[in-house]
Design a protein around this motif. Structure first.
Motif, short mmCIF file in Angstrom:
data_model
loop_
_atom_site.label_atom_id
_atom_site.label_comp_id
_atom_site.label_asym_id
_atom_site.label_seq_id
_atom_site.Cartn_x
_atom_site.Cartn_y
_atom_site.Cartn_z
N VAL A 51 0.84 -1.20 0.00
CA VAL A 51 0.00 0.00 0.00
C VAL A 51 0.87 1.26 0.00
O VAL A 51 0.60 2.23 -0.72
N PHE A 52 1.94 1.23 0.79
CA PHE A 52 2.87 2.37 0.85
C PHE A 52 3.47 2.64 -0.52
O PHE A 52 3.53 3.80 -0.97
N SER A 53 3.92 1.59 -1.22
CA SER A 53 4.53 1.77 -2.53
C SER A 53 3.53 2.31 -3.54
O SER A 53 3.86 3.17 -4.36
N ILE A 54 2.30 1.81 -3.49
CA ILE A 54 1.27 2.27 -4.43
C ILE A 54 0.95 3.75 -4.19
O ILE A 54 0.89 4.55 -5.13
N ARG A 55 0.77 4.12 -2.92
CA ARG A 55 0.43 5.52 -2.61
C ARG A 55 1.56 6.45 -3.00
O ARG A 55 1.34 7.51 -3.62
N LEU A 56 2.78 6.09 -2.64
CA LEU A 56 3.91 6.97 -2.93
C LEU A 56 4.20 7.01 -4.43
O LEU A 56 4.51 8.07 -4.99
N GLY A 57 4.06 5.86 -5.11
CA GLY A 57 4.24 5.84 -6.56
C GLY A 57 3.20 6.66 -7.28
O GLY A 57 3.50 7.38 -8.24
N THR A 58 1.95 6.58 -6.82
CA THR A 58 0.88 7.40 -7.40
C THR A 58 1.16 8.88 -7.22
O THR A 58 0.99 9.68 -8.15
N LEU A 59 1.59 9.26 -6.02
CA LEU A 59 1.91 10.66 -5.76
C LEU A 59 3.04 11.14 -6.66
O LEU A 59 2.99 12.25 -7.22
N LEU A 60 4.06 10.30 -6.85
CA LEU A 60 5.19 10.68 -7.71
C LEU A 60 4.71 10.90 -9.14
O LEU A 60 5.08 11.90 -9.78
N LYS A 61 3.88 10.01 -9.66
CA LYS A 61 3.40 10.15 -11.04
C LYS A 61 2.50 11.38 -11.18
O LYS A 61 2.54 12.06 -12.21
N GLN A 62 1.70 11.64 -10.18
CA GLN A 62 0.85 12.84 -10.24
C GLN A 62 1.71 14.10 -10.27
O GLN A 62 1.42 15.04 -11.02
N GLN A 63 2.77 14.13 -9.46
CA GLN A 63 3.64 15.30 -9.45
C GLN A 63 4.38 15.45 -10.78
O GLN A 63 4.56 16.55 -11.29
N LEU A 64 4.82 14.33 -11.36
CA LEU A 64 5.51 14.38 -12.65
C LEU A 64 4.57 14.89 -13.74
O LEU A 64 4.97 15.69 -14.60
N LEU A 65 3.32 14.43 -13.72
CA LEU A 65 2.36 14.90 -14.72
C LEU A 65 2.09 16.39 -14.55
O LEU A 65 2.04 17.14 -15.54
N ALA A 66 1.93 16.83 -13.29
CA ALA A 66 1.70 18.26 -13.04
C ALA A 66 2.88 19.09 -13.52
O ALA A 66 2.71 20.17 -14.10
N GLY A 67 4.10 18.60 -13.29
CA GLY A 67 5.27 19.32 -13.76
C GLY A 67 5.37 19.35 -15.27
O GLY A 67 5.75 20.37 -15.87
N THR A 68 5.03 18.23 -15.92
CA THR A 68 5.06 18.17 -17.38
C THR A 68 4.10 19.19 -17.99
O THR A 68 4.42 19.85 -18.99
#
Length: 703
Positions: free
Chosen positions: A249-266
């Motif tokens: 669960v920790f990996s999924i939540r943190l991975g999701t947050l990372l991808k959301q931040q990358l998309l927002a930055g893109t």
């Protein structure tokens, strides 16, 4: 306490209050201030909702669940608001989440009520269920128990209405620029749970080592000792299962947050930044983002967990036969581990950079393969390739040696040192069996930790190098974003100025590209009025596309001012400006995405879309002469097109781009060489359609 549905349903006119309270309960955003409510008994437009989200400092995402999806939505979509419609009048349930099998809803008096899921399902589905009254009529003539009747009714309704769309609700999320504490949510609590469960697991394993070692050293492995060892090992099973679950669960939540931040930055990159990076760098970013997600998350967990194991091992060794001598050796060996890890990181960084450079070079060479064949002599087609590969091979050999040192020397070296420091106490006979068993347990726990440390150094080294490739995207998230200052009550519709009123006014606009010394536009002034039809011609490189990007808000003037309805871009906000002015870019900058034809047509509108918009899209396709194409497709507008579906011709794509732009319903439409690939007859048809639908029009063309 039982709550009536009237206490749970928020009327439309109190929707700003409901969303503000929801944001406060979740710790998101800020107060919206004075906000004019939407019209009573009328569902607010999506534009109005997005604008309200901007005021609150949150993201609002529309969701239109299907009938059969609703239970999952209630369980997973919170925080959100879900629409209930009675007699055509919309109202909203404000969902905070689920606890102990019950939904937590925000009531009209700003308190939190726990209600059964069944009540919410009934409220949200009653509009659709009213359309199939024959189900109740059919069951009314059958004798059965109330429970069986309810079960049969639920299954019949699910069969009849399973794919029916319910009313649009809204999921609330924090802004990508929110504080770290807000963005992380429950991730810190998950990390704490993993830490506690791993600590308990390590203590249980150390206890099992002590139990078995003591029995072996006393030379009496009786049934009772063996059963005790099995019981201790059995206690580790639920702890290990809990740790693995929380880690997932920790990996999924943190991975999701990372991808959301990358998309927002893109999405915050400027057009020039996107163009100058090249396809190789973009591909590398995608690949390295996956590396960071998979390795950094796992490596960070291993780092913390191995540190816990080493601390516990040190405490246990102090209590054992080796005493402080063995604990001191452990501390020194940890220092050796950091030295080996630092050496490995340096080589890993060089190796990863070489790998990324080779990948970029390969992609660029693949894209320019035909040009190289045409322009270079045969003996120069592969210039530099052997040199790069040879250098990469040497770096790889060095990294393999450092990896071997890290994995083999670290683990086996500690085992040898642990036994040597325990040898004096064992050979002298001064230590009892229990103390020796404690030392063996501590040494084995440290051995397990060093296994984790070796993996951690490898993963974190690679993730750190990969992070450098995506760091600019994460930094771009923090770039200031222009928020709309237009009154909220004006966001639901567009200005209704009469024909001839000024729409766009530019005064002394100047713009210079970063790579150029001279401005591409200098002291440019003009006006565009409602109903204007303007043809913009000029040579290649003359600044036509740059002017289009300024008009659409993709770029900001470096000098002068550009006004829309006498307001600047800072007043409308970045998204507010683009909702009023849009363009069909040049053919090579426009794209057909893998999806349905309808999805590509309505890419600039909300999705899933309404039947009215689909009908409008079909009518526009007919005007553009695309009706024959749609008729050929087996699924019509729902036919999959793009790379994995139906392939469109050059002219069909051009008309698709024109339709996509017109369907956005904006005030100013800009077509950048959109008619260049059409034959004369098709061009006349497309021009007639554009003139009929565009409120104001700018067509860019070569002379």
């Amino acid at each position: 306490m039982t709550r009536s549905s009237s206490d749970l349903l928020w009327p439309v006119e109190r929707l700003p209050d409901a969303l503000e309270l929801l944001a406060q309960k979740q710790g998101y955003g800020r107060a919206a201030g004075e906000v004019a409510p939407p019209a009573a008994a009328v569902e607010p437009s999506r534009v109005w909702m997005f604008a309200l989200g901007d005021r609150l400092g949150v993201e609002l995402e529309p969701i239109t669940p299907l009938y059969h999806e609703l239970p999952d939505v209630l369980e997973r979509a919170a925080p959100c608001i879900l629409q209930v419609r009675r007699d055509g009048v919309p109202s909203y349930l404000v969902l905070l989440g689920m606890r102990r099998g019950k939904l937590r809803l925000l009531t009209l008096d700003a308190t939190v009520a726990s209600v059964p899921t069944k009540l919410a399902l009934t409220l949200l589905r009653e509009e659709q269920e009213a359309t199939v009254a024959e189900v109740d009529q059919l069951l009314g003539g059958v004798e059965m128990s109330p429970r069986a009747r309810e079960r049969a009714r639920s299954r019949m309704l699910l069969q009849r209405l399973g794919q029916a769309q319910l009313r649009t609700g809204w999921i609330m999320r924090p802004r990508r620029t929110a504080s770290r504490r807000t963005l992380l949510g429950d991730i810190p609590s998950l990390a704490a749970g993993i830490l506690v469960s791993h600590t308990l697991l390590s203590l249980v394993l150390a206890g099992s080592f002590w139990l078995l070692g003591r029995a072996a050293l006393q030379a009496h492995l009786e049934t009772g000792w063996f059963l005790g060892w099995i019981a201790v090992i059995a206690c580790a099973i639920p702890l290990r299962m809990l740790e693995v679950w929380w880690q997932g669960v920790f990996s999924i939540r943190l991975g999701t947050l990372l991808k959301q931040q990358l998309l927002a930055g893109t999405l915050k990159l400027t057009p020039d930044e996107v163009r100058l990076d090249g396809i190789g760098r973009h591909f590398g970013r995608v690949a390295e983002a996956e590396v960071v997600e998979q390795l950094a998350v796992g490596g960070a967990l291993l780092a913390v967990l191995s540190l816990v194991d080493l601390v516990l091992a040190g405490v246990i060794l102090v209590l054992g036969a080796g005493g402080w001598l063995q604990a001191t050796v452990l501390i020194l060996w940890i220092g050796v581990a950091f030295v080996l890890g630092r050496r490995h990181y340096g080589v890993q960084r060089t190796w990863s950079s070489a790998r990324v450079d080779i990948t970029h070079d390969l992609l660029e060479r693949m894209l320019g393969h035909r040009t190289r064949l045409a322009q270079l002599p045969l003996e120069r087609w592969h210039d530099g390739e052997d040199v790069r590969l040879s250098a990469y091979s040497e770096i790889s050999k060095t990294m393999d040696r450092r990896t071997m040192h890290l994995t083999a020397l670290l683990r086996d070296g500690w085992l040898v040192l642990a036994l040597l420091t325990l040898l004096p106490a064992f050979s002298s006979g001064t230590a009892n069996a229990s103390a020796l068993a404690v030392s063996v347990g501590g040494a084995l726990l440290a051995l397990r930790a060093f296994d984790e440390v070796a993996v951690f150094f490898q993963q974190v080294s690679q993730a750190a190098v990969s992070f450098e490739q995506i760091r600019d995207l994460l930094l771009a998230v923090g770039r200031p974003e222009l928020e709309s200052k237009v009154p909220l009550e004006m966001e639901g519709g567009k200005p209704t100025d009469a024909a001839g009123a000024t729409l766009i006014e530019a005064r002394g606009v100047t713009f210079r590209h970063d790579a150029r010394t001279r401005p591409v536009l200098e002291n440019c002034s003009f006006q565009i009025a409602q109903g204007d039809r303007i043809l913009l011609e000029g040579p290649s490189g003359g600044g036509k596309s740059t002017l289009v990007s300024l008009l659409t808000g993709l770029r900001t003037p470096q000098g002068g001012v550009m006004l829309l309805h006498a307001l600047d871009r800072a007043t409308f906000g970045a998204s507010g400006w683009r909702k009023r002015v849009t363009a069909a870019p040049q053919f090579h900058e426009n794209h057909v995405l893998s999806g349905s034809f309808a999805y590509n047509l309505l890419l600039g509108r909300e999705w899933p879309t309404s039947p009215e918009l689909r009908a409008k899209a079909a009518a526009l396709c007919k005007e553009l002469g695309l009706d024959e194409l749609v008729a050929k497709m087996p699924a019509g507008l729902e036919e999959m097109i793009g790379e994995t579906g139906w392939q469109l011709s050059h002219g069909e794509k051009s008309r698709l781009y024109i339709a996509r732009t017109l369907l956005q319903g904006v005030e100013l439409v800009i077509l950048d060489e959109s008619f260049a690939s059409l034959d004369p007859e098709t061009m006349r048809v497309a021009q007639r359609c554009v003139l009929n639908h565009a409120k104001a029009l700018v067509v860019v063309s070569h002379p």
